[in-house]
Design a protein around this motif. Structure first.
Motif, PDB file in Angstrom:
ATOM      1  N   VAL A   1      92.179  40.139  71.401  1.00 30.39           N
ATOM      2  CA  VAL A   1      91.871  39.787  70.008  1.00 30.39           C
ATOM      3  C   VAL A   1      90.574  40.503  69.644  1.00 30.39           C
ATOM      4  O   VAL A   1      89.565  40.333  70.327  1.00 30.39           O
ATOM      5  N   VAL A   2      90.632  41.317  68.616  1.00 33.02           N
ATOM      6  CA  VAL A   2      89.404  41.947  68.120  1.00 33.02           C
ATOM      7  C   VAL A   2      89.032  41.223  66.843  1.00 33.02           C
ATOM      8  O   VAL A   2      89.801  41.230  65.876  1.00 33.02           O
ATOM      9  N   PHE A   3      87.892  40.545  66.869  1.00 28.95           N
ATOM     10  CA  PHE A   3      87.509  39.654  65.768  1.00 28.95           C
ATOM     11  C   PHE A   3      86.323  40.260  65.035  1.00 28.95           C
ATOM     12  O   PHE A   3      85.250  40.396  65.592  1.00 28.95           O
ATOM     13  N   ASN A   4      86.540  40.636  63.792  1.00 31.34           N
ATOM     14  CA  ASN A   4      85.458  41.217  62.995  1.00 31.34           C
ATOM     15  C   ASN A   4      84.849  40.122  62.132  1.00 31.34           C
ATOM     16  O   ASN A   4      85.500  39.578  61.241  1.00 31.34           O
ATOM     17  N   PHE A   5      83.591  39.813  62.397  1.00 34.77           N
ATOM     18  CA  PHE A   5      82.987  38.612  61.820  1.00 34.77           C
ATOM     19  C   PHE A   5      81.808  38.955  60.920  1.00 34.77           C
ATOM     20  O   PHE A   5      81.029  39.856  61.211  1.00 34.77           O
ATOM     21  N   HIS A   6      81.652  38.154  59.901  1.00 26.03           N
ATOM     22  CA  HIS A   6      80.554  38.345  58.947  1.00 26.03           C
ATOM     23  C   HIS A   6      79.179  38.120  59.582  1.00 26.03           C
ATOM     24  O   HIS A   6      78.209  38.801  59.255  1.00 26.03           O
ATOM     25  N   GLY A   7      79.079  37.146  60.482  1.00 25.82           N
ATOM     26  CA  GLY A   7      77.759  36.722  60.958  1.00 25.82           C
ATOM     27  C   GLY A   7      77.430  37.235  62.345  1.00 25.82           C
ATOM     28  O   GLY A   7      77.890  38.302  62.763  1.00 25.82           O
TER      29      GLY A   7
ATOM     30  N   ILE B   1      88.890  37.210  73.506  1.00 20.50           N
ATOM     31  CA  ILE B   1      88.390  37.364  72.128  1.00 20.50           C
ATOM     32  C   ILE B   1      87.130  38.213  72.178  1.00 20.50           C
ATOM     33  O   ILE B   1      86.139  37.861  72.822  1.00 20.50           O
ATOM     34  N   HIS B   2      87.212  39.329  71.479  1.00 24.71           N
ATOM     35  CA  HIS B   2      86.135  40.318  71.499  1.00 24.71           C
ATOM     36  C   HIS B   2      85.571  40.379  70.075  1.00 24.71           C
ATOM     37  O   HIS B   2      86.290  40.725  69.150  1.00 24.71           O
TER      38      HIS B   2
END
Ligand code: TPP
Ligand code: MG
Length: 795
Positions: A690-696, A714-715
Motif C-alpha cells: 500500500v502506497v499511502f500519500n498523506f497530507h500531513g 503500508i508505506h
C-alpha cells in the motif's frame, strides 16, 4: 466615586453573613469528610486524609458572587459568572450549593446535613469532583484549569446576548498569560447594540502559587493607565476590612452596572457613535482573606502561602486546633440550621429560578441552543463532468455556503478568522455581513475594508482570542466556524486540548445539554506556501487532534469542492465534537460530482472505481498495489502516479483509495468512525503493498493503522520538514509525495516490478531532475505538470 454607603446596616450584615456562609463551605470542602456543621469538636477522623484544593482565590470570588446576587435581585439582571482562576472552584461550588442548584442536579448532595457531608467529601476526592470549575459545576462554562482564557470566553458568551452581563473574574496571575493579555482588546469587537456586556473584575490578590504578581507590584497609576489604554473605565476596590470593602464594592458595582446600561441605552437609541469605554473593576483584597493569618510563624493570609491548603493538620494537634478556630470563626451554627440548611433570612438573599447564576441556562448552552438553519449545500456544488479535468478554488464555494448560513442565522452563527478571510478565498461571506469593528473607521475603509459597528464576521490577529470567543459562543448555545492558516492553528493547540477535555467530560454529565461542535477549517496548507516558505509549512495540528478523546474528535480531508461542501454541511449539523477540516484555498482539480461526493463522504473512505483497474473475476481480482491518499494535493499526485503506472505497466492492477474521514483508518474499538477489520482488510488487502500519500506528517498514518493486518506493508509519504521557497512540484518532490516518487515507490514495493521496472524508475528519476531544474531556472513548474489532468478511465 460617591461617598455614601449604599448598603443599610441590615443589608450589610446579611450580605456579610452570606459571604461567610460561602467561605465556610469553601473551607469545609478543603478539609472535612465528616462533622460538616461542626456540631462536635473537630477530631482528626473528620479530616480528609489527603488535603488537596485551593483556598487563596476563594474569598475574592465568593465576595463578588455574593454582591452580584444583590444586583440580580434588585435589578432583575440576567448575569453569569466566569471564574478565570478556576482553581477557586470551591467558591462557585459553594454558591451553587447555597442557591439550591447543586442539590437539584445532584440530589444526594443537597441542602441537609448528610447532603452537606457528601458535598464536602466529594471535593478533590477520588471518584468525586476536581478542584476547578469543571463541567460538573452547575453555572460553569469555563473550567479555568489552564489559565488565560476567561476573558475571551466571557466575550464569546456576550456576543448576540443583548440582555446578558457576563461578570468575568480574572486572576492577577492569569492576567500575565498571553491569551489573557490580548483578550482585553475584545471590547473593540463588542456591539453595545446587539451584544451583551462583559464586566471584567481583575482580582489583584497579589499572588500566584509561589510568587507575587506583576500587576499587583506596579504603581497603581501605571496599572490604571494600562487598563485605560485597553479602553476600560477602571474602578478600584481596595481593602482588607470586610465591612468597608462591602460598602465600596456595592457602590462600585452599582456604578459599573449603571455605566453598562448607559452605554447600551445610548447606543440602542442613537446608534453607535464611538468606542464605548466599558467599566471594569480592580479588586485588591488579600489572598486567602479571612483565613489563618500565620501558620508556624509564616505569613499566610495576604501572601502566596494561602494559595492552596493553608494549614496541614495531620498528626499536629496545634494545627487541628487552629483549623477548628478558623472554621468556627465563620459561626456555622448561626448561618445554617441544625438540619443543614442556610437560615431562611440568608436564603432570601439568593436570586431564584434561572436568575441564579448557578442555574443560568446560558451556562448550559445546549438548553438555549436553536438548530442552525442550513441552506441546501448541493446548491453550491461545482459542476464536475469528468473526474480530474477542471480546476476550482476549493474554499470559495464554501465561502458562499457560509455566507448564506450567516444570512439565514442572523443571531446565532458567527465566522471567526485571524485576518485571512479574503486570503482564504472565503470573502463572499462579507456579502452577508461585514466585520465587527467598534474602533475608528476611516473613509478609505469603505474601499474593501468591510468594517462595520454591526458586523458579525470576527477578525483579530489573535488565534487565542478568536478560539476563546468561539468556544464561549458555542458553550452558550450558538454555532460557528474558525478558519486558520494550517501552520498557525498550532497557536491554539492547548486551547483545543482544553476544549476537547471539557466536551469529553460534559458528555457524561446527564444534565448538560449538547452544544454545537467546534468547527475548525484548516486552510492555506503546507503544500501551497510558494512565497511564505518553511515557517508556513506545518500540518502537525492533526497529530495533536488524534491525541484527544475519540468521542469528541473528527478529522476530515475532503479532496475537492463537493466533498468539502458535504463535509462542512455535516460538521455544521453536529454536536459535542471538534471537527477539523483540512482544505486548501487554491485552485485544485475536481473529482466527484455532488452526489458522488455525498456518497464518498458518507462512507468516509472508498475505492475510486474510475481510477482503479483491479476489478474483475474473483480469481484474479486482487490488486498488485493499493494507492491510497488523503488530502487535496496528495490526491492529485496519487492520481497522476496512477496514470503513469497505467501507461508504463498496463497490466499492473492498481486499486485507488481516497480517505476523507481520517479516523476510518483506526479500529472500531478505538474510534466510533473506525472501519471494521473485515472492511479494512478487504480494502487494503492482507498482504499487498500500500502506497499511502498523506497530507500531513507520515507517522500519523502509521500511528492510526499500526494494528491493522496489513500494517507492515503500508508505506506512507507525507510532509517531512523539507521545504522553503519552492514551487508546488519542487515541494512535493522534496518530500517525496510527488507522482514520480510514488511510481518509484510502487516499483520498489511490487515484487514483479523490482527488476522489470528499472527502466521506468530511471525515467521517473529523470523527470524529477527535469522538474527541479526547470523550476530552478524558470521560477515556475513545467506546464505539463501544472496543467496535468486525469485522462484515464471515465465515470
Ligand atoms: C497556563 C497555566 N500555567 C500554569 C498554571 C499553574 N497554576 C495554577 S494556579 C496558578 C497561579 C494563578 O494565580 P492567579 O491567577 O493570581 O490566581 P489566584 O489563585 O491568585 O486567584 C498557576 C501558575 C495553570 N493552571 N495554567
Ligand atoms: Mg492571584
Amino acid at each position: 466615586m460617591t461617598t455614601q454607603s449604599p448598603l443599610t446596616p441590615e443589608t450589610l450584615h446579611a450580605l456579610d453573613d452570606y459571604w461567610r456562609a460561602s467561605l465556610y463551605l469553601c473551607a469545609g470542602m478543603l478539609y472535612l469528610s465528616d462533622n460538616p456543621l461542626l456540631k462536635a469538636p473537630l477530631r482528626p477522623e473528620h479530616i480528609k486524609h489527603r488535603l488537596l484544593g485551593h483556598w487563596g482565590s476563594d474569598p475574592g470570588q465568593t465576595l463578588i458572587w455574593t454582591h452580584l446576587n444583590r444586583l440580580i435581585r434588585e435589578q432583575d439582571l440576567n448575569l453569569l459568572f466566569i471564574s478565570g482562576p478556576g482553581h477557586g472552584a470551591p467558591s462557585m461550588l459553594a454558591h451553587a450549593w447555597l442557591e439550591g442548584t447543586y442539590g437539584e442536579v445532584y440530589p444526594d448532595r443537597g441542602q441537609d446535613e448528610e447532603g452537606l457531608r457528601r458535598f464536602f467529601r466529594q471535593f478533590s476526592f477520588p471518584g468525586g469532583i476536581g478542584s476547578h470549575c469543571t463541567p460538573e459545576t452547575p453555572g460553569s462554562l469555563h473550567e479555568g484549569g489552564e489559565l488565560g482564557y476567561s476573558l475571551a470566553h466571557a466575550y464569546g458568551v456576550a456576543f448576540d446576548n443583548p440582555e446578558l452581563i457576563v461578570a468575568c473574574m480574572i486572576g492577577d496571575g492569569e492576567a500575565e498569560t498571553g491569551p489573557l493579555a490580548t483578550a482585553w482588546h475584545s471590547n473593540k469587537f463588542l456591539s453595545p447594540v446587539h451584544d451583551g456586556a462583559v464586566l471584567p473584575i481583575l482580582h489583584l490578590n497579589g499572588y500566584k502559587i509561589a510568587n507575587p504578581t506583576v500587576l499587583a507590584r506596579i504603581d497603581e497609576d501605571h496599572l490604571e493607565a494600562l487598563l485605560r489604554g485597553y479602553g476600560y473605565r477602571v474602578y478600584f476596590v481596595t481593602g482588607d476590612d470586610p465591612m468597608s470593602v462591602h460598602q465600596t464594592l456595592a457602590k462600585t458595582l452599582d456604578a459599573a452596572i449603571a455605566d453598562i446600561h448607559t452605554i447600551q441605552k445610548r447606543a440602542r437609541h442613537q446608534g453607535v457613535q464611538d468606542l464605548p469605554q466599558w467599566p471594569m473593576i480592580v479588586l485588591r483584597t488579600p489572598k486567602g482573606w479571612t483565613g489563618p493569618k500565620e501558620v508556624d510563624g509564616h505569613r499566610v493570609e495576604g501572601f502566596w502561602r494561602a494559595h492552596q491548603i493553608p494549614i496541614a493538620v495531620h498528626d499536629n494537634p496545634a494545627h487541628l486546633q487552629q483549623l477548628e478556630q478558623w472554621l468556627r470563626s465563620y459561626e456555622p451554627e448561626r448561618l445554617f440550621t441544625a438540619e443543614g440548611q442556610l437560615t431562611p433570612a440568608l436564603r432570601a438573599l439568593s436570586p431564584t429560578g434561572t436568575r441564579r447564576m448557578s442555574a443560568n441556562p446560558i451556562t448550559n448552552g445546549g438548553l438555549v441552543r436553536h438548530a442552525l438553519h442550513r441552506p441546501d449545500f448541493r446548491d453550491y456544488a461545482a459542476s464536475v463532468e469528468q473526474p480530474g479535468r477542471t480546476l476550482v478554488e476549493n474554499t470559495r464555494p464554501l465561502g458562499q455556503l457560509l455566507r448564506d448560513v450567516m444570512r439565514t442565522n442572523p443571531n446565532n452563527f458567527r465566522f471567526f478568522c485571524p485576518d485571512e478571510t479574503a486570503s482564504n478565498r472565503l470573502d463572499d461571506i462579507y456579502q452577508a455581513s461585514p466585520k465587527a469593528w467598534m474602533a475608528k473607521i476611516l473613509p478609505e475603509d469603505a474601499d474593501g475594508g468591510h468594517l462595520a459597528h454591526d458586523g458579525r464576521v470576527m477578525e483579530v490577529l489573535s488565534e487565542h482570542t478568536l478560539e476563546g470567543w468561539l468556544e464561549g459562543y458555542l458553550l452558550s448555545g450558538r454555532h460557528g466556524l474558525l478558519a486558520s492558516y494550517e501552520a498557525f492553528i498550532h497557536v491554539i493547540d492547548s486551547m483545543f486540548n482544553q476544549h476537547a477535555k471539557w466536551l469529553e467530560k460534559a458528555l457524561d454529565i446527564p444534565w448538560r445539554a449538547p452544544v454545537s461542535s467546534l468547527n475548525i477549517l484548516v486552510t492555506s496548507t503546507v503544500w501551497r506556501q510558494d512565497h511564505n516558505g518553511f515557517s508556513h509549512q506545518d500540518p502537525g495540528f492533526l497529530d495533536v487532534v488524534t491525541n484527544k478523546s475519540p468521542r469528541v474528535t473528527r478529522i476530515y480531508l475532503p479532496p475537492d469542492v463537493n466533498c468539502l461542501l458535504a463535509v462542512a454541511n455535516h460538521c455544521l449539523d453536529s454536536q459535542d465534537k471538534i471537527n477539523v477540516i483540512v482544505a486548501d484555498k487554491q485552485a485544485h482539480l475536481q473529482y466527484l460530482d455532488i452526489d458522488q461526493a455525498i456518497s464518498h463522504c458518507t462512507k468516509g473512505i472508498g475505492i475510486w472505481e474510475w481510477a482503479s483497474n483491479d476489478q474483475g473475476a474473483v480469481e484474479d481480482s486482487e490488486p498488485d498495489v493499493v494507492i491510497a491518499c488523503a488530502g487535496d494535493v496528495p490526491t492529485m499526485e496519487a492520481l497522476a502516479a496512477t496514470a503513469l503506472l497505467n501507461t508504463y505497466f498496463p497490466t499492473l492492477k492498481v486499486r485507488f483509495i481516497n480517505v476523507v474521514d481520517l479516523f476510518r483508518l483506526v479500529p472500531t474499538s478505538e474510534h466510533e468512525h473506525g472501519l471494521s477489520e473485515r472492511d479494512f482488510d478487504s480494502l487494503f488487502t492482507y498482504d499487498k503493498p500500500v502506497v499511502f500519500n498523506f497530507h500531513g506528517y507520515p507517522w500519523l498514518i502509521h500511528k492510526l493503522t499500526y494494528r491493522r493486518t496489513n500494517a507492515r506493508n503500508i508505506h506512507v509519504r507525507g510532509y517531512k520538514e523539507q521545504g522553503n521557497i519552492n514551487t508546488p512540484m519542487e515541494l512535493a518532490i522534496r518530500n517525496q509525495i510527488d507522482r514520480f516518487n510514488l511510481v518509484i515507490d510502487v516499483i520498489d514495493r511490487v515484487p514483479a516490478l523490482q527488476v522489470a521496472g528499472a527502466h521506468v524508475k530511471e525515467a521517473m528519476k529523470n523527470e524529477i531532475i527535469q522538474c527541479l531544474s526547470f523550476a530552478d531556472r524558470e521560477g515556475y513548474d513545467k506546464p505539463e505538470v501544472t496543467d496535468w489532468t486525469w485522462q484515464g478511465g471515465e465515470r
